[in-house]
Structure formats: structure tokens, C-alpha cells
Scaffold this motif. Structure first.
Motif, PDB file in Angstrom:
ATOM      1  N   PHE A  79       1.109  -1.369   0.143  1.00  0.00           N
ATOM      2  CA  PHE A  79       0.396   0.079  -0.059  1.00  0.00           C
ATOM      3  C   PHE A  79       0.686   1.195   0.416  1.00  0.00           C
ATOM      4  N   ARG A  80       2.203   1.556   0.590  1.00  0.00           N
ATOM      5  CA  ARG A  80       3.104   2.650   0.876  1.00  0.00           C
ATOM      6  C   ARG A  80       3.566   3.155  -0.508  1.00  0.00           C
ATOM      7  N   GLU A  81       3.601   1.488  -1.430  1.00  0.00           N
ATOM      8  CA  GLU A  81       4.538   2.025  -2.424  1.00  0.00           C
ATOM      9  C   GLU A  81       3.733   2.846  -3.248  1.00  0.00           C
ATOM     10  N   GLY A  82       2.325   2.548  -3.398  1.00  0.00           N
ATOM     11  CA  GLY A  82       1.208   3.002  -3.990  1.00  0.00           C
ATOM     12  C   GLY A  82       0.860   4.186  -4.057  1.00  0.00           C
ATOM     13  N   MET A  83       0.299   4.184  -2.370  1.00  0.00           N
ATOM     14  CA  MET A  83       0.232   6.040  -1.955  1.00  0.00           C
ATOM     15  C   MET A  83       1.674   6.834  -1.707  1.00  0.00           C
ATOM     16  N   THR A  84       2.908   6.667  -2.126  1.00  0.00           N
ATOM     17  CA  THR A  84       4.059   7.652  -2.529  1.00  0.00           C
ATOM     18  C   THR A  84       3.534   7.617  -3.527  1.00  0.00           C
ATOM     19  N   VAL A  85       3.293   6.242  -5.151  1.00  0.00           N
ATOM     20  CA  VAL A  85       3.140   7.678  -6.325  1.00  0.00           C
ATOM     21  C   VAL A  85       1.759   8.012  -6.368  1.00  0.00           C
ATOM     22  N   ILE A  86       0.740   7.823  -5.748  1.00  0.00           N
ATOM     23  CA  ILE A  86      -0.713   8.918  -5.771  1.00  0.00           C
ATOM     24  C   ILE A  86      -0.112  10.241  -4.903  1.00  0.00           C
ATOM     25  N   GLU A  87       0.425  10.103  -3.879  1.00  0.00           N
ATOM     26  CA  GLU A  87       0.509  11.476  -3.419  1.00  0.00           C
ATOM     27  C   GLU A  87       1.569  12.604  -4.174  1.00  0.00           C
ATOM     28  N   ARG A  92       1.232  17.541  -7.673  1.00  0.00           N
ATOM     29  CA  ARG A  92       1.433  17.823  -8.755  1.00  0.00           C
ATOM     30  C   ARG A  92       0.166  18.657  -9.524  1.00  0.00           C
ATOM     31  N   ASN A  93      -0.735  17.987  -9.122  1.00  0.00           N
ATOM     32  CA  ASN A  93      -1.964  18.636  -9.574  1.00  0.00           C
ATOM     33  C   ASN A  93      -2.966  19.127  -8.491  1.00  0.00           C
ATOM     34  N   TYR A  94      -2.351  19.704  -7.526  1.00  0.00           N
ATOM     35  CA  TYR A  94      -3.034  20.088  -6.412  1.00  0.00           C
ATOM     36  C   TYR A  94      -4.487  21.129  -6.787  1.00  0.00           C
ATOM     37  N   ASN A  95      -4.110  21.591  -8.046  1.00  0.00           N
ATOM     38  CA  ASN A  95      -5.200  22.232  -8.040  1.00  0.00           C
ATOM     39  C   ASN A  95      -6.156  21.476  -8.547  1.00  0.00           C
ATOM     40  N   ASP A  96      -6.305  20.526  -8.894  1.00  0.00           N
ATOM     41  CA  ASP A  96      -7.938  19.839  -9.276  1.00  0.00           C
ATOM     42  C   ASP A  96      -8.426  18.819  -8.172  1.00  0.00           C
ATOM     43  N   LEU A  97      -6.912  18.513  -7.871  1.00  0.00           N
ATOM     44  CA  LEU A  97      -7.042  16.946  -6.571  1.00  0.00           C
ATOM     45  C   LEU A  97      -7.020  17.622  -5.324  1.00  0.00           C
ATOM     46  N   PHE A  98      -6.955  18.869  -4.653  1.00  0.00           N
ATOM     47  CA  PHE A  98      -6.797  18.864  -3.202  1.00  0.00           C
ATOM     48  C   PHE A  98      -7.742  18.560  -2.587  1.00  0.00           C
ATOM     49  N   ILE A  99      -8.822  17.929  -3.317  1.00  0.00           N
ATOM     50  CA  ILE A  99      -9.755  17.314  -2.744  1.00  0.00           C
ATOM     51  C   ILE A  99      -9.787  15.770  -1.879  1.00  0.00           C
ATOM     52  N   PHE A 100      -8.263  16.164  -2.369  1.00  0.00           N
ATOM     53  CA  PHE A 100      -8.176  14.241  -1.988  1.00  0.00           C
ATOM     54  C   PHE A 100      -7.614  14.606  -0.809  1.00  0.00           C
ATOM     55  N   THR A 101      -6.486  15.976  -0.565  1.00  0.00           N
ATOM     56  CA  THR A 101      -5.017  15.715   0.567  1.00  0.00           C
ATOM     57  C   THR A 101      -5.701  14.950   1.622  1.00  0.00           C
ATOM     58  N   PRO A 102      -6.839  15.456   2.393  1.00  0.00           N
ATOM     59  CA  PRO A 102      -7.400  15.475   4.089  1.00  0.00           C
ATOM     60  C   PRO A 102      -6.970  13.357   4.069  1.00  0.00           C
ATOM     61  N   ARG A 103      -7.642  12.897   2.463  1.00  0.00           N
ATOM     62  CA  ARG A 103      -7.992  11.717   2.880  1.00  0.00           C
ATOM     63  C   ARG A 103      -6.607  11.109   2.751  1.00  0.00           C
ATOM     64  N   LEU A 104      -5.556  11.746   1.836  1.00  0.00           N
ATOM     65  CA  LEU A 104      -4.642  11.334   1.855  1.00  0.00           C
ATOM     66  C   LEU A 104      -3.343  10.694   3.079  1.00  0.00           C
ATOM     67  N   ASP A 105      -3.798  12.376   4.066  1.00  0.00           N
ATOM     68  CA  ASP A 105      -3.098  12.326   5.162  1.00  0.00           C
ATOM     69  C   ASP A 105      -3.730  11.538   5.962  1.00  0.00           C
TER      70      ASP A 105
END
Length: 114
Positions: A79-87, A92-105
């Protein structure tokens, strides 16, 4: 119930919630007000590529009754391997995908406990 087993089950539930959240946002990507809705689709492809749903189901299954440290560690490392890529992709695309950052944290804080 063992502390590590509880954390593993919470991680499995949150991975499952993240996968469903990505799927819902991907289905509604053209209804939202972002410049490039294909970034949601790319995020969905990354989640599918790293098999997050399968990892969540397996993590839940093996920690349902008994703590299995060895197999849990293998799943969490996958899971960590995938998470590093997704994070990195979300950063890199924070302006469009900012809604996912709380879940990733949340996911990051849970798997760091194991």
C-alpha cells in the motif's frame, strides 16, 4: 482486541473509503468545475493499478479475528508503494485534486502507526 489489529482494520476501512471516494469523483468529473477532468480518471487508474480495493479487503480479512503481523506488514508495504505515487500525483496536480489531500493524510497517518 490488539492495538495493531485495530489500526490495520481502521486502515482497511479508510482505504475502502478512499477508493469509493475516488470512484464517485471520477463518475462526476464532468459535473465539477475543474479545468482538466481527466485528472480524476488518471487518479482512478492509479488506484486500480495498485489494487487498493484488493489490499483493503485482504487487510480487513486477515485482521478480522487474529493479528497476523507478517502478512499485514507485506500488505501495508504494498500500500505504501502505491501511496507514494498517488501522493506525488496529487501534489503535482494540487489545483484540481486538492479534495483528496485530507484523505491521503489520514491514510498516511494510519499506515505510519503500523
Amino acid at each position: 482486541m490488539n492495538y495493531e489489529m485495530r489500526i490495520a482494520r481502521m486502515l482497511a476501512e479508510n482505504i475502502d473509503g478512499f477508493v469509493k471516494f475516488v470512484q464517485i469523483n471520477n463518475e462526476n468529473r464532468y459535473k465539477s468545475y475543474i479545468e482538466n477532468p481527466d485528472k480524476y480518471y488518471q487518479l482512478k487508474l492509479l488506484v486500480d493499478e495498485y489494487k487498493f480495493q484488493l489490499l483493503a479487503d485482504e487487510l480487513w480479512r486477515i485482521n478480522q479475528f487474529v493479528w497476523n503481523e507478517k502478512y499485514t506488514t507485506i500488505l501495508v508495504n504494498s500500500f505504501r508503494e502505491g501511496m507514494t505515487v498517488i501522493e506525488e500525483y496529487v501534489d503535482r496536480n494540487y489545483n484540481d485534486l486538492f479534495i483528496f489531500t485530507p484523505r491521503l493524510d489520514t491514510l498516511k497517518s494510519l499506515y505510519s502507526c503500523l
